[in-house]
Design an enzyme around this catalytic site. Sequence first.
Site, mmCIF file in Angstrom:
data_model
loop_
_atom_site.group_PDB
_atom_site.id
_atom_site.type_symbol
_atom_site.label_atom_id
_atom_site.label_comp_id
_atom_site.label_asym_id
_atom_site.label_seq_id
_atom_site.Cartn_x
_atom_site.Cartn_y
_atom_site.Cartn_z
ATOM 1 N N THR A 150 0.826 -1.208 0.000
ATOM 2 C CA THR A 150 0.000 0.000 0.000
ATOM 3 C C THR A 150 0.868 1.268 0.000
ATOM 4 O O THR A 150 1.923 1.289 0.611
ATOM 5 C CB THR A 150 -0.929 0.070 1.231
ATOM 6 N N ARG A 178 -10.783 -10.560 -3.030
ATOM 7 C CA ARG A 178 -10.611 -10.086 -1.641
ATOM 8 C C ARG A 178 -10.472 -8.561 -1.620
ATOM 9 O O ARG A 178 -9.856 -7.951 -2.481
ATOM 10 C CB ARG A 178 -9.365 -10.762 -1.050
ATOM 11 N N GLY A 180 -9.352 -5.300 0.947
ATOM 12 C CA GLY A 180 -8.701 -4.938 2.206
ATOM 13 C C GLY A 180 -9.220 -3.624 2.761
ATOM 14 O O GLY A 180 -10.341 -3.192 2.479
ATOM 15 N N THR A 200 -1.600 1.478 6.611
ATOM 16 C CA THR A 200 -1.035 0.438 5.756
ATOM 17 C C THR A 200 -0.772 -0.808 6.588
ATOM 18 O O THR A 200 -0.533 -0.705 7.784
ATOM 19 C CB THR A 200 0.261 0.918 5.084
ATOM 20 N N GLY A 201 -0.833 -1.951 5.934
ATOM 21 C CA GLY A 201 -0.596 -3.208 6.654
ATOM 22 C C GLY A 201 -1.694 -4.199 6.347
ATOM 23 O O GLY A 201 -2.414 -4.061 5.353
ATOM 24 N N GLY A 203 -4.936 -5.609 5.947
ATOM 25 C CA GLY A 203 -6.247 -4.979 5.932
ATOM 26 C C GLY A 203 -7.241 -5.642 6.856
ATOM 27 O O GLY A 203 -8.068 -4.966 7.479
HETATM 28 N N1 GLY Z 1 -3.473 -2.684 3.375
HETATM 29 C C1 GLY Z 1 -3.714 -3.274 2.141
HETATM 30 C C2 GLY Z 1 -4.604 -4.413 2.186
HETATM 31 O O1 GLY Z 1 -4.695 -5.113 3.198
HETATM 32 O O2 GLY Z 1 -5.212 -4.682 1.185
#
Ligand code: GLY
Length: 271
Positions: A150, A178, A180, A200-201, A203
């Site tokens: 991200t 999927r 996030g 960020t990280g 989701g």
């Molecule tokens: N932070 C990006 C995701 O989990 O898609």
Amino acid sequence: MISYGVVVHGGAGSSGELSEGCRAACEAAFRMLAAGNSALDAAVEAARLLEDDGRFNAGRGSVLRMDGETIEMDAAVADSTGKIGVVINIREVKNPVLVALAVTGTPHVALAGRGAEAFARSLGFAPYHDFSRKAGGRGGTSSDTIGADTIGVVALDRRGIFALATSTGGAAPMMVGRVGDTPMIGCGFYAGPGAAVAVTGLGEESIRKMLAKSVYDMIAGEMDALSACEKGIGLVAPGIKMGVIAISRRDWSAKASGPMAHCGMICEKAQ
Ligand code: GLY
């Protein structure tokens, strides 16, 4: 007090070697803010540069889904006047963040999948296929990626308006379809009269904790951005990569549970 400023991150887990990419994007946005452009336009431009870079998990650098061939991307923009534009699982566009910005000109907040692509084509966004096609950081081989996840930008402009832009190729490994946190308000992003926050990280964790809104609420409750981001990371289950950036009227912060390339630039108000 901050007159205007911008903070950029290159993703939870992104190494220091990506800092120079964040700096270039940050400087471009900062120049726009200094020239009087809106926080939204400056944040989107920084995000566009990171999407084009190819080393970040967004835009050209988006990671592959578990089928080994699909790229689906999410992006969001928002500002403290109430503008919100989101694209979810969009394919075959170079800059999802520009499509998200265009969504703010529709009666809707979010467009997903084929509808988002059709909308992009109707505006002249050409079909794009030149992705780096990296396997996912958490599921692929270490040589496929430097672990970025991200990109995000938060900004405050001279008029006192906060804005943000986020964009991602998703976490990994991940199923086709999927979604996030990046396109989910309150989870991957939030902007209000007190601050702009981008997350960020992983989701799934950020969504469970509504992390962006949790951090925003702390800042709106008079906590400084540094402490709020630290406390936000403290809400995350141990061992999960997560990062938060925020800018308020008083300060800015970039905190993560591990490495996270980032850059922040502010102009202080003359007292
Ligand atoms: N932070 C990006 C995701 O989990 O898609």
